[in-house]
Enzyme design. Structure first.
Site, PDB file in Angstrom:
ATOM      1  N   LYS A 113      31.576  23.756  84.808  1.00  0.00           N
ATOM      2  CA  LYS A 113      30.515  24.592  83.979  1.00  0.00           C
ATOM      3  C   LYS A 113      30.803  24.882  82.699  1.00  0.00           C
ATOM      4  O   LYS A 113      29.766  24.930  81.702  1.00  0.00           O
ATOM      5  CB  LYS A 113      29.838  25.891  84.839  1.00  0.00           C
ATOM      6  CG  LYS A 113      29.366  25.330  86.278  1.00  0.00           C
ATOM      7  CD  LYS A 113      28.250  26.413  86.641  1.00  0.00           C
ATOM      8  CE  LYS A 113      27.458  25.891  87.981  1.00  0.00           C
ATOM      9  NZ  LYS A 113      26.796  27.013  88.457  1.00  0.00           N
ATOM     10  N   LYS A 196      28.364  14.792  94.392  1.00  0.00           N
ATOM     11  CA  LYS A 196      27.538  15.541  95.269  1.00  0.00           C
ATOM     12  C   LYS A 196      26.092  15.771  94.491  1.00  0.00           C
ATOM     13  O   LYS A 196      25.948  15.698  93.282  1.00  0.00           O
ATOM     14  CB  LYS A 196      28.106  16.925  95.287  1.00  0.00           C
ATOM     15  CG  LYS A 196      27.910  17.931  94.327  1.00  0.00           C
ATOM     16  CD  LYS A 196      27.945  19.617  94.733  1.00  0.00           C
ATOM     17  CE  LYS A 196      27.517  20.401  93.831  1.00  0.00           C
ATOM     18  NZ  LYS A 196      26.864  21.649  94.238  1.00  0.00           N
ATOM     19  N   LYS A 199      21.318  19.883  91.050  1.00  0.00           N
ATOM     20  CA  LYS A 199      20.125  20.155  90.544  1.00  0.00           C
ATOM     21  C   LYS A 199      20.461  20.068  88.939  1.00  0.00           C
ATOM     22  O   LYS A 199      19.315  19.847  88.052  1.00  0.00           O
ATOM     23  CB  LYS A 199      19.376  21.276  90.765  1.00  0.00           C
ATOM     24  CG  LYS A 199      20.470  22.842  90.464  1.00  0.00           C
ATOM     25  CD  LYS A 199      19.793  24.089  90.999  1.00  0.00           C
ATOM     26  CE  LYS A 199      20.775  24.984  90.978  1.00  0.00           C
ATOM     27  NZ  LYS A 199      20.783  25.567  92.478  1.00  0.00           N
TER      28      LYS A 199
HETATM   29  P1  ATP Z   1      24.144  22.648  91.931  1.00  0.00           P
HETATM   30  O1  ATP Z   1      25.420  21.861  91.767  1.00  0.00           O
HETATM   31  O2  ATP Z   1      22.890  21.826  92.546  1.00  0.00           O
HETATM   32  O3  ATP Z   1      23.425  23.519  90.638  1.00  0.00           O
HETATM   33  P2  ATP Z   1      25.096  24.854  93.293  1.00  0.00           P
HETATM   34  O4  ATP Z   1      26.308  24.698  94.154  1.00  0.00           O
HETATM   35  O5  ATP Z   1      25.728  25.363  91.994  1.00  0.00           O
HETATM   36  O6  ATP Z   1      24.291  23.851  93.208  1.00  0.00           O
HETATM   37  P3  ATP Z   1      23.424  26.679  94.764  1.00  0.00           P
HETATM   38  O7  ATP Z   1      22.015  26.591  94.615  1.00  0.00           O
HETATM   39  O8  ATP Z   1      23.813  28.289  94.369  1.00  0.00           O
HETATM   40  O9  ATP Z   1      24.046  25.780  93.671  1.00  0.00           O
HETATM   41  O10 ATP Z   1      23.833  26.131  96.251  1.00  0.00           O
HETATM   42  C1  ATP Z   1      23.561  26.776  97.211  1.00  0.00           C
HETATM   43  C2  ATP Z   1      24.163  26.230  98.311  1.00  0.00           C
HETATM   44  O11 ATP Z   1      24.125  24.812  98.558  1.00  0.00           O
HETATM   45  C3  ATP Z   1      25.532  26.413  98.446  1.00  0.00           C
HETATM   46  O12 ATP Z   1      25.905  26.829  99.881  1.00  0.00           O
HETATM   47  C4  ATP Z   1      26.184  25.071  98.127  1.00  0.00           C
HETATM   48  O13 ATP Z   1      27.311  24.794  98.746  1.00  0.00           O
HETATM   49  C5  ATP Z   1      24.979  24.087  98.936  1.00  0.00           C
HETATM   50  N1  ATP Z   1      24.995  23.033  98.241  1.00  0.00           N
HETATM   51  C6  ATP Z   1      24.895  22.777  96.697  1.00  0.00           C
HETATM   52  N2  ATP Z   1      24.652  21.479  96.726  1.00  0.00           N
HETATM   53  C7  ATP Z   1      24.997  20.694  97.816  1.00  0.00           C
HETATM   54  C8  ATP Z   1      25.114  19.185  98.256  1.00  0.00           C
HETATM   55  N3  ATP Z   1      24.989  18.421  97.578  1.00  0.00           N
HETATM   56  N4  ATP Z   1      25.447  19.121  99.499  1.00  0.00           N
HETATM   57  C9  ATP Z   1      25.506  20.144 100.461  1.00  0.00           C
HETATM   58  N5  ATP Z   1      25.520  21.467 100.182  1.00  0.00           N
HETATM   59  C10 ATP Z   1      25.303  21.798  98.749  1.00  0.00           C
END
Ligand code: ATP
Ligand code: LTN
Length: 329
Positions: A113, A196, A199
């Site tokens: 990030k 993965k 968003k």
């Molecule tokens: P992003 O990469 O989409 O910004 P993040 O992990 O930074 O996601 P959060 O929205 O806080 O942000 O994630 C919330 C939950 O969703 C966490 O438990 C994370 O591990 C899970 N998660 C996020 N992306 C995935 C994925 N592609 N597959 C499974 N679990 C996920």
């Protein structure tokens, strides 16, 4: 035997996608009866990168509404917003003093990030993010943390900090374990199944929980697959494997049942049926989310009561930590 304490949270930073739903929320709902649960909307984590204040408020409500719509029962589980319980920030400060710069510099999420924003521009909050997450977890004597695979390194840090504190100041924190689903802990991007679902990628990468039926269908029909034809759970065929995993998690069927069902059918059939399935599951979820979004008073009441219960649970732990550090209480 007492139930294990479970804590987890999601950042209200933009749309939630089916990766968040399948990797996190769906497994929270499944484990709801088995554990003592605390589910948090981690807004203090969201502001470690710039947020528009109006959108943030809306996202906080929407994230809470999504928990409830998905089946988290506020009478059974505590649902609250992180910034409404000051003990999180307070414990984070105390844990900062036993965390090293080296440990935080090794966190892959920070490296990813902070690179995006250009070197030297990342906020101190972004650097410190894993310590706040450790505070969230340790504040409640949490024993298990259900998250997606990308969060395991952060839970590791929480474990290390618990052990370090216990070692230096006497047994205080249980050492929390991560709970990952066998399947679904890492939903991959539809346009690039080697990464993965996220968003922060392009919209073709993810299915947002708010996407319309048409959009969901288009995204699934355009999902990247290989040029094979048989429909089997083969991890080497990443795109196909991802679609089948999503199918499995939304349908609740076994791998064998799904392979039998698609025997002799092609990728087009799988995509069409998957689109129907996902639309069939997300439409009622969207209706329930909108119900809560139109009922802010109800939502506020649930969140206020959750925050009160959380604060009451957090108080003795915070006091004990301060006392052990020698901060006369
Ligand atoms: P992003 O990469 O989409 O910004 P993040 O992990 O930074 O996601 P959060 O929205 O806080 O942000 O994630 C919330 C939950 O969703 C966490 O438990 C994370 O591990 C899970 N998660 C996020 N992306 C995935 C994925 N592609 N597959 C499974 N679990 C996920
Ligand atoms: N960093 C997590 C969100 C999060 C969390 C937590 C998860 C903040 N505090 C405590 C579990 C337990 C993420 O999913 N991005």
């Amino acid at each position: 035997m007492a139930k294990k304490v479970v804590f987890s949270g999601i950042q209200p930073s933009g749309v939630l996608h089916i990766g968040n739903y399948l990797g996190a929320i769906q497994q929270w709902v499944e484990g709801q009866a088995k554990y003592d649960n605390i589910f948090c909307v981690v807004d203090l984590h969201a502001i470690t990168v710039p947020q528009d204040p109006k959108e943030l408020t809306d996202n906080i409500y929407r994230t809470a509404a999504t928990y409830l719509a998905a089946g988290i029962n506020p009478r059974q589980s505590i649902v609250f917003v992180q910034s409404q319980v000051p003990a999180h920030a307070e414990l984070a400060w105390l844990l900062n003093t036993i965390t090293t710069m080296g440990e935080l510099s090794r966190m892959t999420q920070f490296k990813d990030k902070s690179q995006k924003g250009g070197s030297g521009r990342a906020s101190v909050g972004l650097f410190d993010y894993p310590v706040l997450m450790a505070a969230d977890i340790l504040l409640y004597g949490t024993q298990a943390v259900p998250v997606g695979e990308d969060q395991t390194q952060h839970v590791e840090l929480a474990r290390d900090l618990a052990q370090r504190f216990n070692h230096r100041f006497g047994k205080t924190f249980p050492v929390p374990e991560v709970i990952l689903r066998k399947s679904g802990a890492r939903i991959m991007g539809l346009d690039d199944p080697t990464k993965k679902m996220s968003k922060s990628a392009s919209p073709a990468n993810y299915i947002a929980l708010t996407d319309s039926s048409d959009v969901i269908r288009k995204k699934i029909m355009r999902a990247v697959t290989d040029s094979g034809s048989t429909i089997k759970f083969d991890p080497k065929r990443a795109g196909l494997h991802n679609l089948l995993t999503i199918y499995q998690l939304f349908s609740g069927q076994t791998e064998a049942q799904i392979e039998r069902h698609f025997a002799g059918k092609g990728y087009g059939d799988l995509k069409r049926e998957l689109a129907d399935l996902v639309i069939g599951k997300l439409t009622p979820l969207q209706t329930k989310i909108e119900h809560y979004m139109k009922n802010k008073r109800l939502l506020d009441a649930i969140l206020k009561s959750g925050a009160k219960r959380a604060a009451r649970l957090a108080h003795p732990m915070l006091t004990e930590v301060k006392r052990k550090l020698g901060l006369a209480q």
